[in-house]
Design an enzyme around this catalytic site. Structure first.
Site, PDB file in Angstrom:
ATOM      1  N   LYS A  24      -9.581   7.940  -1.548  1.00 27.24           N
ATOM      2  CA  LYS A  24      -9.432   7.502  -0.157  1.00 27.24           C
ATOM      3  C   LYS A  24      -7.972   7.627   0.287  1.00 27.24           C
ATOM      4  O   LYS A  24      -7.687   8.126   1.365  1.00 27.24           O
ATOM      5  CB  LYS A  24      -9.885   6.038  -0.031  1.00 27.24           C
ATOM      6  CG  LYS A  24      -9.501   5.407   1.280  1.00 27.24           C
ATOM      7  CD  LYS A  24      -9.830   3.931   1.336  1.00 27.24           C
ATOM      8  CE  LYS A  24      -8.755   3.014   0.828  1.00 27.24           C
ATOM      9  NZ  LYS A  24      -7.583   2.826   1.696  1.00 27.24           N
ATOM     10  N   ASN A  25      -7.051   7.177  -0.561  1.00 29.28           N
ATOM     11  CA  ASN A  25      -5.648   7.168  -0.132  1.00 29.28           C
ATOM     12  C   ASN A  25      -5.023   8.561  -0.102  1.00 29.28           C
ATOM     13  O   ASN A  25      -3.906   8.726   0.378  1.00 29.28           O
ATOM     14  CB  ASN A  25      -4.816   6.249  -1.028  1.00 29.28           C
ATOM     15  CG  ASN A  25      -5.111   4.783  -0.739  1.00 29.28           C
ATOM     16  OD1 ASN A  25      -5.837   4.468   0.202  1.00 29.28           O
ATOM     17  ND2 ASN A  25      -4.560   3.895  -1.551  1.00 29.28           N
ATOM     18  N   CYS A 118      -2.716  -8.764   8.704  1.00 25.96           N
ATOM     19  CA  CYS A 118      -3.648  -8.087   7.811  1.00 25.96           C
ATOM     20  C   CYS A 118      -3.966  -9.045   6.679  1.00 25.96           C
ATOM     21  O   CYS A 118      -3.137  -9.877   6.321  1.00 25.96           O
ATOM     22  CB  CYS A 118      -2.953  -6.822   7.346  1.00 25.96           C
ATOM     23  SG  CYS A 118      -3.530  -6.116   5.855  1.00 25.96           S
ATOM     24  N   ARG A 123       2.523  -6.589   6.746  1.00 27.50           N
ATOM     25  CA  ARG A 123       2.733  -5.203   6.339  1.00 27.50           C
ATOM     26  C   ARG A 123       3.500  -4.495   7.447  1.00 27.50           C
ATOM     27  O   ARG A 123       2.926  -3.802   8.268  1.00 27.50           O
ATOM     28  CB  ARG A 123       1.388  -4.524   6.066  1.00 27.50           C
ATOM     29  CG  ARG A 123       0.678  -5.112   4.865  1.00 27.50           C
ATOM     30  CD  ARG A 123      -0.673  -4.493   4.646  1.00 27.50           C
ATOM     31  NE  ARG A 123      -0.614  -3.214   3.977  1.00 27.50           N
ATOM     32  CZ  ARG A 123      -1.692  -2.567   3.546  1.00 27.50           C
ATOM     33  NH1 ARG A 123      -2.880  -3.073   3.726  1.00 27.50           N
ATOM     34  NH2 ARG A 123      -1.581  -1.403   2.949  1.00 27.50           N
ATOM     35  N   PRO A 124       4.820  -4.670   7.467  1.00 30.21           N
ATOM     36  CA  PRO A 124       5.597  -4.072   8.559  1.00 30.21           C
ATOM     37  C   PRO A 124       5.617  -2.546   8.478  1.00 30.21           C
ATOM     38  O   PRO A 124       5.227  -1.969   7.452  1.00 30.21           O
ATOM     39  CB  PRO A 124       6.999  -4.636   8.324  1.00 30.21           C
ATOM     40  CG  PRO A 124       7.038  -5.089   6.916  1.00 30.21           C
ATOM     41  CD  PRO A 124       5.645  -5.379   6.495  1.00 30.21           C
ATOM     42  N   ILE A 125       6.077  -1.906   9.553  1.00 32.38           N
ATOM     43  CA  ILE A 125       6.212  -0.444   9.533  1.00 32.38           C
ATOM     44  C   ILE A 125       7.629  -0.037   9.934  1.00 32.38           C
ATOM     45  O   ILE A 125       7.862   1.074  10.401  1.00 32.38           O
ATOM     46  CB  ILE A 125       5.168   0.243  10.441  1.00 32.38           C
ATOM     47  CG1 ILE A 125       5.205  -0.352  11.839  1.00 32.38           C
ATOM     48  CG2 ILE A 125       3.782   0.179   9.865  1.00 32.38           C
ATOM     49  CD1 ILE A 125       4.626   0.604  12.853  1.00 32.38           C
ATOM     50  N   ASP A 126       8.569  -0.986   9.748  1.00 29.65           N
ATOM     51  CA  ASP A 126       9.959  -0.711  10.133  1.00 29.65           C
ATOM     52  C   ASP A 126      10.530   0.522   9.431  1.00 29.65           C
ATOM     53  O   ASP A 126      11.300   1.283  10.023  1.00 29.65           O
ATOM     54  CB  ASP A 126      10.832  -1.948   9.835  1.00 29.65           C
ATOM     55  CG  ASP A 126      10.702  -2.410   8.388  1.00 29.65           C
ATOM     56  OD1 ASP A 126       9.570  -2.404   7.858  1.00 29.65           O
ATOM     57  OD2 ASP A 126      11.725  -2.763   7.772  1.00 29.65           O
ATOM     58  N   LEU A 127      10.126   0.766   8.185  1.00 26.33           N
ATOM     59  CA  LEU A 127      10.709   1.895   7.453  1.00 26.33           C
ATOM     60  C   LEU A 127      10.224   3.239   8.019  1.00 26.33           C
ATOM     61  O   LEU A 127      10.971   4.210   8.043  1.00 26.33           O
ATOM     62  CB  LEU A 127      10.387   1.788   5.960  1.00 26.33           C
ATOM     63  CG  LEU A 127      10.857   0.470   5.307  1.00 26.33           C
ATOM     64  CD1 LEU A 127      10.364   0.351   3.875  1.00 26.33           C
ATOM     65  CD2 LEU A 127      12.384   0.368   5.345  1.00 26.33           C
ATOM     66  N   ASP A 307      -3.385  -2.261  -6.179  1.00 28.63           N
ATOM     67  CA  ASP A 307      -4.802  -2.092  -5.856  1.00 28.63           C
ATOM     68  C   ASP A 307      -5.729  -2.356  -7.047  1.00 28.63           C
ATOM     69  O   ASP A 307      -6.951  -2.342  -6.906  1.00 28.63           O
ATOM     70  CB  ASP A 307      -5.066  -0.679  -5.300  1.00 28.63           C
ATOM     71  CG  ASP A 307      -4.518  -0.516  -3.886  1.00 28.63           C
ATOM     72  OD1 ASP A 307      -4.105  -1.516  -3.285  1.00 28.63           O
ATOM     73  OD2 ASP A 307      -4.499   0.626  -3.385  1.00 28.63           O
ATOM     74  N   ARG A 399     -15.163   0.319   3.084  1.00 25.26           N
ATOM     75  CA  ARG A 399     -13.982   1.048   3.561  1.00 25.26           C
ATOM     76  C   ARG A 399     -13.479   2.023   2.505  1.00 25.26           C
ATOM     77  O   ARG A 399     -12.937   3.069   2.852  1.00 25.26           O
ATOM     78  CB  ARG A 399     -12.847   0.061   3.887  1.00 25.26           C
ATOM     79  CG  ARG A 399     -13.057  -0.693   5.158  1.00 25.26           C
ATOM     80  CD  ARG A 399     -11.832  -1.484   5.488  1.00 25.26           C
ATOM     81  NE  ARG A 399     -10.659  -0.599   5.445  1.00 25.26           N
ATOM     82  CZ  ARG A 399      -9.404  -0.986   5.554  1.00 25.26           C
ATOM     83  NH1 ARG A 399      -9.139  -2.252   5.717  1.00 25.26           N
ATOM     84  NH2 ARG A 399      -8.404  -0.127   5.515  1.00 25.26           N
TER      85      ARG A 399
END
Ligand code: UD1
Length: 420
Positions: A24-25, A118, A123-127, A307, A399
């Site tokens: 999936k990933n 979440c 789970r930031p997305i700043d990077l 995971d 999922r």
């Protein structure tokens, strides 16, 4: 509402052969990479899981045409029709953020909803955003949406403050069409990122340092079509390895890459599980009568995967002694523990540590799945819990696992999906 019902028992021994699906990933970024070209991308060995349908719904809104036959997908984005990823879709699946880099690179514009809270912590997305800004994007946040624009991205040197899988993927994809050279430092090294790079190279990208912490990308004017195979899902494989260890089973896993499971295999062997590599695509795993306790700390690849944390906690409830599992990647990724306590497990949480005391017999109960891997752990616990376990909210499981219950059933588990 669908649920999973398991008739568990401590004497269950899983037995047989199971084929592991595509990762999936790995498939999610491979699908969004098709935004980088007007030509057709063909992907083989795709898992038919809900996240794939979610990303395809988003891709369709952006202008993609696609066709799925069995486990192969062909997808083409001749023209980008929209640059917007709506809150509904990003909320349903955080990996939707992977359209940001490719949209900016090919179309010069992207509007992507900021992912909300979440179940497994912040789970930031700043990077992702800082990296894209370094490539020349102008980014603002308006009405809950990231608005990104760039006439043309240009190469830059970017060092990630922290290893990020999605951030590394977004930046690699964006850099492929940027002017000049990009050097990415402190990259995540997960095999799914390397699988994405292999696809991009087939499409015409110039990438050096695949699988390493420093990756160099020379931007090209355009990318073309390609045919590519998705790697096997190492987390699905790991889940079946634990299932066999937990039930003192004897199963063969096929369609896997054993090398990508090294850390998980090492931990299982330490606990007493016998694992024999049959060839480059398959393993035999034989569970032992006694499971040895051990301490485990999650960390980025090649470390122990976050995971697999929930599944190992279940296994450690059956170990003869105390194990300490430390979660370093995500905060609040222990939601499965409250459910496991209801089955009779003896686990205490202290900050980022779960202290698991074994061996405790489990007894079946109704449980709620709160995220993808948490739901897999509840199914595993249900296999050895005496009596009936019900796992509700199985949409989390769907999922990321393709037919988990029928695969387990073929190995001898008493498990079924029920509708209510
Ligand atoms: C990916 C996987 C997920 C896995 C995770 C960690 C996909 C689709 N999902 O998620 O299954 O659990 O890697 O192996 O591949 N972070 C920041 N800022 C950012 C980005 C991340 O602080 O901009 C932090 C996160 O909060 C987390 C850590 O970095 O603490 C790792 O996250 P990341 O590797 O980005 O995870 P995902 O790519 O979302």
């Amino acid at each position: 509402m669908e649920k999973i019902r398991i008739h568990g028992n401590q004497n269950l021994r899983l037995k047989g052969k199971v084929r592991i699906s595509g990762a999936k990933n790995a498939v999610l970024p491979a699908i969004t990479a098709s935004l980088l070209t007007k030509d057709k991308i063909r992907l083989k060995n795709i898992p038919l899981v809900e996240d794939v349908h979610t990303i395809l719904t988003l891709m369709k809104e952006l202008g993609a045409n696609y066709n799925i036959k069995k486990n192969s997908l062909s997808i083409q984005v001749k023209k980008i029709q929209s640059e917007q990823a709506s809150y509904d879709l990003v909320q349903a699946m955080r990996a939707s953020i992977l359209v940001l880099g490719p949209l900016l690179a090919r179309y010069g514009k992207a509007i992507v909803a900021l992912p909300g809270g979440c179940a497994i912590g912040s789970r930031p997305i700043d990077l992702h955003i800082h990296g894209l800004e370094k490539l020349g994007a102008r980014i603002s946040l308006e009405h809950g949406y990231i608005q990104a624009e760039a006439n043309k991205l240009h190469g830059a040197e970017i060092e990630f403050e922290k290893k990020t899988v999605g951030g590394t993927e977004n930046l690699i994809m964006a850099a492929c069409l940027a002017l000049g050279e990009t050097v990415l430092k402190n990259c995540a090294r997960e095999p799914e990122i390397s699988n994405l790079c292999d696809l991009l190279i087939k499409m015409g990208a110039k990438i050096d340092g695949i699988g390493e912490e420093t990756i160099r990308i020379k931007g090209v004017r355009e990318l073309g079509g390609a045919t590519h195979e998705i790697i096997p899902d190492r987390i699905e494989a790991g889940t079946f390895l634990v299932a066999s260890a937990l039930t003192r089973g004897n199963i063969v896993l096929t369609n896997i890459k054993p090398d990508q499971l090294d850390t998980v295999i090492e931990k299982l062997k330490y606990s007493g599980t016998q694992i024999e590599k049959l060839n480059n695509h398959s393993l035999r795993v034989v569970g032992s009568e006694e499971i040895r306790p051990q301490d485990i700390t999650t960390s980025p690849y090649p470390g122990f995967p976050t995971d697999m944390q929930a599944q190992f906690i279940v296994m450690m409830t059956q170990a003869s002694g105390t194990s300490i599992i430390t979660e370093t990647i995500f905060d609040r990724r222990f939601s499965h523990i409250n459910e496991l306590l209801r089955l009779g497990a003896n686990i205490e949480v202290s900050g980022d540590k779960a202290i698991v005391k074994g061996k405790t017999p489990l007894s079946g109960a109704e449980t709620i799945a709160s995220d993808l891997r948490a739901s897999a752990s509840l199914v595993l616990a249900g296999l050895i819990a005496n009596g009936e376990t019900i796992v509700t909210e199985v949409e989390h499981l769907d999922r990321g696992y393709e037919k988990l219950e029928s695969k387990l059933k073929s190995l001898g588990a008493k498990i079924e999906r029920i509708k209510e």
